[in-house]
Design a protein around this motif. Structure first.
Motif, PDB file in Angstrom:
ATOM      1  N   LEU A 163     -13.445   6.005   5.294  1.00 40.88           N
ATOM      2  CA  LEU A 163     -12.799   7.220   5.006  1.00 40.88           C
ATOM      3  C   LEU A 163     -13.147   7.636   3.392  1.00 40.88           C
ATOM      4  O   LEU A 163     -13.136   8.874   2.953  1.00 40.88           O
ATOM      5  CB  LEU A 163     -11.230   7.035   4.774  1.00 40.88           C
ATOM      6  N   LEU A 164     -13.770   6.797   2.526  1.00 41.83           N
ATOM      7  CA  LEU A 164     -14.182   7.140   1.320  1.00 41.83           C
ATOM      8  C   LEU A 164     -15.297   8.152   1.270  1.00 41.83           C
ATOM      9  O   LEU A 164     -16.251   7.934   1.946  1.00 41.83           O
ATOM     10  CB  LEU A 164     -14.513   5.726   0.669  1.00 41.83           C
ATOM     11  N   PRO A 165     -14.991   9.280   0.542  1.00 35.28           N
ATOM     12  CA  PRO A 165     -16.142  10.100   0.638  1.00 35.28           C
ATOM     13  C   PRO A 165     -17.716   9.731   0.192  1.00 35.28           C
ATOM     14  O   PRO A 165     -17.602   9.004  -0.910  1.00 35.28           O
ATOM     15  CB  PRO A 165     -15.591  11.178  -0.417  1.00 35.28           C
ATOM     16  N   ASP A 166     -18.593  10.252   0.987  1.00 33.12           N
ATOM     17  CA  ASP A 166     -19.944   9.372   0.606  1.00 33.12           C
ATOM     18  C   ASP A 166     -20.416   9.958  -0.720  1.00 33.12           C
ATOM     19  O   ASP A 166     -21.214   9.324  -1.296  1.00 33.12           O
ATOM     20  CB  ASP A 166     -20.855   9.793   1.973  1.00 33.12           C
ATOM     21  N   PHE A 167     -20.066  11.347  -1.046  1.00 37.19           N
ATOM     22  CA  PHE A 167     -20.478  11.638  -2.418  1.00 37.19           C
ATOM     23  C   PHE A 167     -20.085  10.709  -3.475  1.00 37.19           C
ATOM     24  O   PHE A 167     -20.920  10.600  -4.663  1.00 37.19           O
ATOM     25  CB  PHE A 167     -20.579  13.065  -2.588  1.00 37.19           C
ATOM     26  N   LEU A 168     -19.111  10.200  -3.640  1.00 34.42           N
ATOM     27  CA  LEU A 168     -18.360   9.255  -4.504  1.00 34.42           C
ATOM     28  C   LEU A 168     -19.027   8.038  -4.668  1.00 34.42           C
ATOM     29  O   LEU A 168     -19.721   7.474  -5.445  1.00 34.42           O
ATOM     30  CB  LEU A 168     -16.923   9.147  -4.132  1.00 34.42           C
ATOM     31  N   ARG A 211       0.858  -1.114  -0.088  1.00 36.65           N
ATOM     32  CA  ARG A 211       0.066   0.204   0.169  1.00 36.65           C
ATOM     33  C   ARG A 211       0.919   1.209   0.009  1.00 36.65           C
ATOM     34  O   ARG A 211       0.630   2.188  -0.688  1.00 36.65           O
ATOM     35  CB  ARG A 211      -0.925  -0.158   1.341  1.00 36.65           C
ATOM     36  N   LEU A 238     -25.805  13.143 -15.755  1.00 27.97           N
ATOM     37  CA  LEU A 238     -25.584  11.309 -15.616  1.00 27.97           C
ATOM     38  C   LEU A 238     -26.351  10.535 -16.316  1.00 27.97           C
ATOM     39  O   LEU A 238     -25.972   9.489 -16.791  1.00 27.97           O
ATOM     40  CB  LEU A 238     -25.921  11.344 -13.912  1.00 27.97           C
ATOM     41  N   ILE A 265     -20.240  19.358  -5.276  1.00 30.25           N
ATOM     42  CA  ILE A 265     -21.813  18.932  -5.581  1.00 30.25           C
ATOM     43  C   ILE A 265     -22.759  19.998  -5.454  1.00 30.25           C
ATOM     44  O   ILE A 265     -23.839  20.021  -6.300  1.00 30.25           O
ATOM     45  CB  ILE A 265     -22.430  17.810  -4.499  1.00 30.25           C
ATOM     46  N   ALA A 268     -12.028   0.102   7.601  1.00 33.99           N
ATOM     47  CA  ALA A 268     -11.701   1.477   7.982  1.00 33.99           C
ATOM     48  C   ALA A 268     -11.434   2.309   6.693  1.00 33.99           C
ATOM     49  O   ALA A 268     -11.847   3.360   6.678  1.00 33.99           O
ATOM     50  CB  ALA A 268     -10.223   1.299   8.562  1.00 33.99           C
ATOM     51  N   ALA A 269     -10.818   1.762   5.720  1.00 35.51           N
ATOM     52  CA  ALA A 269     -10.741   2.406   4.262  1.00 35.51           C
ATOM     53  C   ALA A 269     -12.140   2.963   3.712  1.00 35.51           C
ATOM     54  O   ALA A 269     -12.498   3.936   3.336  1.00 35.51           O
ATOM     55  CB  ALA A 269     -10.238   1.792   3.406  1.00 35.51           C
ATOM     56  N   GLY A 270     -13.211   2.110   3.826  1.00 38.47           N
ATOM     57  CA  GLY A 270     -14.621   2.253   3.438  1.00 38.47           C
ATOM     58  C   GLY A 270     -15.144   3.548   4.288  1.00 38.47           C
ATOM     59  O   GLY A 270     -15.604   4.288   3.506  1.00 38.47           O
ATOM     60  N   VAL A 287      -7.478  13.862   3.140  1.00 38.34           N
ATOM     61  CA  VAL A 287      -8.420  12.973   2.742  1.00 38.34           C
ATOM     62  C   VAL A 287      -9.748  13.724   3.094  1.00 38.34           C
ATOM     63  O   VAL A 287     -10.973  13.937   2.295  1.00 38.34           O
ATOM     64  CB  VAL A 287      -8.598  11.626   3.134  1.00 38.34           C
ATOM     65  N   PHE A 311     -22.330   8.633  -6.368  1.00 35.77           N
ATOM     66  CA  PHE A 311     -22.360   8.921  -7.621  1.00 35.77           C
ATOM     67  C   PHE A 311     -21.920   7.713  -8.326  1.00 35.77           C
ATOM     68  O   PHE A 311     -22.543   7.261  -9.773  1.00 35.77           O
ATOM     69  CB  PHE A 311     -21.069   9.802  -8.041  1.00 35.77           C
ATOM     70  N   ALA A 312     -21.261   6.767  -7.686  1.00 34.60           N
ATOM     71  CA  ALA A 312     -21.115   5.514  -8.380  1.00 34.60           C
ATOM     72  C   ALA A 312     -22.118   4.510  -8.435  1.00 34.60           C
ATOM     73  O   ALA A 312     -22.170   3.742  -9.244  1.00 34.60           O
ATOM     74  CB  ALA A 312     -19.730   4.714  -7.296  1.00 34.60           C
ATOM     75  N   ASP A 362      -9.012  -3.535   7.992  1.00 39.03           N
ATOM     76  CA  ASP A 362      -8.226  -2.281   7.049  1.00 39.03           C
ATOM     77  C   ASP A 362      -9.129  -1.837   6.170  1.00 39.03           C
ATOM     78  O   ASP A 362      -9.336  -0.727   5.770  1.00 39.03           O
ATOM     79  CB  ASP A 362      -6.995  -2.626   6.626  1.00 39.03           C
ATOM     80  N   ARG A 404      -2.796   4.571   4.667  1.00 41.31           N
ATOM     81  CA  ARG A 404      -2.763   3.082   5.428  1.00 41.31           C
ATOM     82  C   ARG A 404      -1.373   2.321   5.443  1.00 41.31           C
ATOM     83  O   ARG A 404      -1.185   1.620   6.347  1.00 41.31           O
ATOM     84  CB  ARG A 404      -3.964   2.214   4.538  1.00 41.31           C
ATOM     85  N   LEU A 406     -15.316  11.958 -12.026  1.00 36.24           N
ATOM     86  CA  LEU A 406     -15.583  11.163 -10.926  1.00 36.24           C
ATOM     87  C   LEU A 406     -14.388  10.034 -10.528  1.00 36.24           C
ATOM     88  O   LEU A 406     -13.837  10.009  -9.375  1.00 36.24           O
ATOM     89  CB  LEU A 406     -16.766  10.302 -10.946  1.00 36.24           C
ATOM     90  N   VAL A 410      -8.246  10.264  -4.136  1.00 33.62           N
ATOM     91  CA  VAL A 410      -8.453   9.971  -2.709  1.00 33.62           C
ATOM     92  C   VAL A 410      -7.954   8.836  -2.242  1.00 33.62           C
ATOM     93  O   VAL A 410      -7.489   8.390  -1.359  1.00 33.62           O
ATOM     94  CB  VAL A 410     -10.301   9.912  -2.396  1.00 33.62           C
ATOM     95  N   MET A 431      -5.077   7.641   0.511  1.00 34.38           N
ATOM     96  CA  MET A 431      -5.621   6.701   1.403  1.00 34.38           C
ATOM     97  C   MET A 431      -4.654   5.504   1.541  1.00 34.38           C
ATOM     98  O   MET A 431      -4.385   5.127   2.563  1.00 34.38           O
ATOM     99  CB  MET A 431      -7.089   6.092   1.177  1.00 34.38           C
ATOM    100  N   ASN A 469     -12.647  15.452   0.537  1.00 36.83           N
ATOM    101  CA  ASN A 469     -14.028  15.205   0.767  1.00 36.83           C
ATOM    102  C   ASN A 469     -14.929  16.360   0.715  1.00 36.83           C
ATOM    103  O   ASN A 469     -15.889  16.666   0.238  1.00 36.83           O
ATOM    104  CB  ASN A 469     -14.121  14.282   1.922  1.00 36.83           C
ATOM    105  N   LEU A 476     -11.696   9.976  -7.579  1.00 39.79           N
ATOM    106  CA  LEU A 476     -11.750   8.541  -6.678  1.00 39.79           C
ATOM    107  C   LEU A 476     -10.183   8.342  -6.703  1.00 39.79           C
ATOM    108  O   LEU A 476      -9.727   7.845  -5.708  1.00 39.79           O
ATOM    109  CB  LEU A 476     -12.519   7.489  -7.196  1.00 39.79           C
TER     110      LEU A 476
END
Lengths: 302, 277
Positions: free
Chosen positions: B104-109, A10, A264, A229, B100-102, A218, B112-113, B97, A290, A275, A282, A286, A222, A279
């Motif tokens: 930190l991932l921005p919710d708006f992404l 990582r 969209l 948005i 935990a990484a999940g 991060v 969108f996904a 891990d 980690r 997007l 970020v 991350m 965000n 991603l």
């Protein structure tokens, strides 16, 4: 599971990706295949032996790898030009937050001013982006300010909302560290606060500060994304009341994502590439975070 | 008062061709006018387009929409999060891990996904698995917004829960119980889980704040007519409507209390049922 000697995958992958994105941020405008004024408004193409006229936005093709937007601008070029704003904002805000958080956290932690700490920690229930949105919305949409001035104001607001919670968490950590024999000895020998910070606290907290900086990175990304948005773009938003369209003045990535979110269903590639870019940004940070945490944990375990 | 100060933030700054100006006087005046309007009754109306509307009539509908999405998402997300915590605690660090990484991932992404994924599936297979946004009163998006609101709660509850269960597993009382021959499901439900639930109760404000933050994004991206849409509906045209934003924040505080109360009830019920196991 990697051993303490072998490099963490990582960490390696995160470092490489972050480095590549930093290079792209610096060299992006020079690498962009199309200039900022080059728009392909109408395109003639031969389909089944007949000449047809196509209007933007165009889907991804050999000429435009990421397609074109509704004004005919190449999306890849826009992304390459806009990345430096996203990266600069995220790095600048995260770094300032950690620096100011430490500057505020040291006197709070060493002075044990619990009441002030409680005051700074209050208001945690309201999402940070709402405070920033309320503070910046009116001055960002069709702003009379220059891109540079507005960008600076926006960064200051982003720093301002992040410092209180960070200083509170650093104050708690410093208060715990102040009970260590090294710091008690230094304090009894008459060491001043600046000396304590430079010679003892910063070396003790060095790795934690690096992890904290990446976590803030991060969080800032965000926050920038959430503002995007809601059409609060870094550097300013141009709003056309006749069509209801929003346009990022700097083409930073959250802005590109925010300005194309309504497309969209009809033109999914418009939000898809910003997007994926966001991603990647970020996830790269991350992975680095980690990886560093893993290395730190393994070192502590001996 | 804190909500009123927050709602009045836009009055504190204004931009004109000469630069950015701080306007503390307009800020104070706005707050003063709003307090007076609460007594005269003017605070209970707002402008939508060219029409004057009543907040007392409209607000319950917006509030109901927000509650309809926030409450099930908080409930299901927390419950599943605790279940995931029970399955992953003492497990491999790589699984933790990943969780935990999940977080930190921005919710708006994520939203969108989910929307892009649905569009992609629909285009490639012709099968429409979910509605990506609410279009009319009849065509309401339900599945995707609920998924988008549930997943972040699930991830955070799983992370916090697993950490609390790990601590409880290493505690003296657990070791004592194991030494007495108690094991399996009984050890998990009677000795470990109640302590994990207590720790999770300490993080309830954090979980509730997450639901509220995600509600802003989900209602906007899925076009749901909830409280947060009302808060943000003052838009770009016309004067800033302090009364509207303030009323929206008050309604949002009610959503916060409802979500917090429900989650507390869930944890108390779970705690009570496992003690009597």
């Amino acid at each position: 599971m990697s051993t303490s000697d072998s490099p963490d995958l990582r960490l390696v992958l995160g470092s490489l990706l972050v480095l590549a994105l930093l290079v792209l941020a610096v060299a992006g405008p020079a690498l962009a295949p199309y200039g900022p004024d080059e728009a392909e408004r109408v395109l003639s193409k031969i389909v089944d032996g007949e000449e047809v006229t196509l209007y933007p936005p165009q889907p991804p093709s050999q000429a435009h790898w990421f397609g074109t937007d509704v004004w005919g601008y190449d999306i890849l070029s826009s992304m390459l030009r806009g990345l430096r704003f996203t990266v600069l904002a995220a790095l600048g805000v995260a770094l300032s937050r950690v620096f100011l958080g430490l500057a505020l956290g040291v006197p709070l932690g060493l002075g044990r001013r619990r009441l002030l700490v409680l005051g700074l920690g209050a208001g945690g229930g309201m999402p940070a982006f709402i405070v920033v949105y309320l503070a910046l919305h009116r001055s960002t949409i069709n702003s009379p300010l220059s891109v540079e001035s507005l960008f600076l104001v926006q960064l200051l607001v982003l720093v301002f909302v992040g410092v209180p919670p960070l200083s509170v968490s650093l104050a708690a950590r410093i208060e715990a560290l102040s009970a260590s024999p090294t710091l008690i000895a230094a304090e009894s020998l008459g060491a001043r606060r600046l000396h304590l910070t430079r010679r003892h606290l910063v070396p003790l907290l060095r790795e934690e500060l690096l992890v904290l900086f990446l976590t803030e990175l991060v969080l800032v990304l965000n926050l920038i994304g959430q503002l995007g948005i809601f059409h609060v773009f870094l550097g300013g938003t141009i709003w056309y009341p006749e069509t209801g369209a929003y346009l990022s003045r700097t083409q930073e990535w959250a802005g590109l994502l925010g300005q194309s979110r309504d497309a969209l269903l009809a033109h999914p590639w418009l939000p898809a590439f910003p997007l994926l870019g966001f991603l990647l940004l970020v996830v790269s940070v991350m992975l680095l975070l980690r990886g560093l945490e893993g290395r730190w944990r393994r070192r502590q375990q001996g | 008062m804190g909500l009123l100060l927050l709602a009045a933030i836009p009055l504190l700054v204004s931009a004109d061709p000469e630069g950015l100006r701080f306007t503390p006087l307009a800020f104070a005046e706005g707050i003063g006018r709003q307090i007076v309007a609460l007594f005269t009754g003017e605070a209970f109306s707002y402008t939508a387009g060219f029409r004057q509307r009543s907040l007392l009539q409209d607000l319950p509908g917006f509030l109901w929409t927000s509650l309809r999405y926030a409450l099930p998402a908080a409930l299901v997300g927390s419950f599943l999060g605790i279940a995931v915590a029970l399955l992953t605690f003492r497990g491999r660090r790589s699984v933790k891990d990943l969780v935990a990484a999940g977080g930190l991932l921005p919710d708006f992404l994520l939203i969108f996904a989910l929307q892009l994924g649905t569009v992609w599936i629909s285009r490639t297979t012709g099968v429409r698995i979910a509605r990506i946004a609410t279009l009319t009163e009849e065509q309401v998006a339900v599945g995707l917004p609920l998924t988008a609101l549930t997943l972040p709660v699930l991830v955070i509850a799983a992370r916090l829960g697993a950490s609390a269960l790990d601590t409880a597993w290493a505690a003296d009382f657990t070791r004592h119980a194991r030494a007495r021959g108690i094991g399996g499901l009984r050890l998990l439900l009677v000795h470990i889980l109640p302590h994990g639930l207590v720790a999770l109760r300490g993080s309830l404000h954090r979980l509730t704040a997450l639901v509220i933050a995600d509600l802003f994004i989900a209602e906007y991206l899925f076009n749901l007519p909830g409280v947060t849409r009302l808060v943000l509906s003052w838009g770009e045209v016309g004067d800033y409507q302090l009364g509207l934003v303030f009323a929206g924040f008050v309604a949002l505080a009610l959503v916060y209390l409802a979500v917090y109360g429900l989650l507390r009830l869930l944890l108390s019920s779970l705690g009570a049922s496992v003690v009597h196991f």
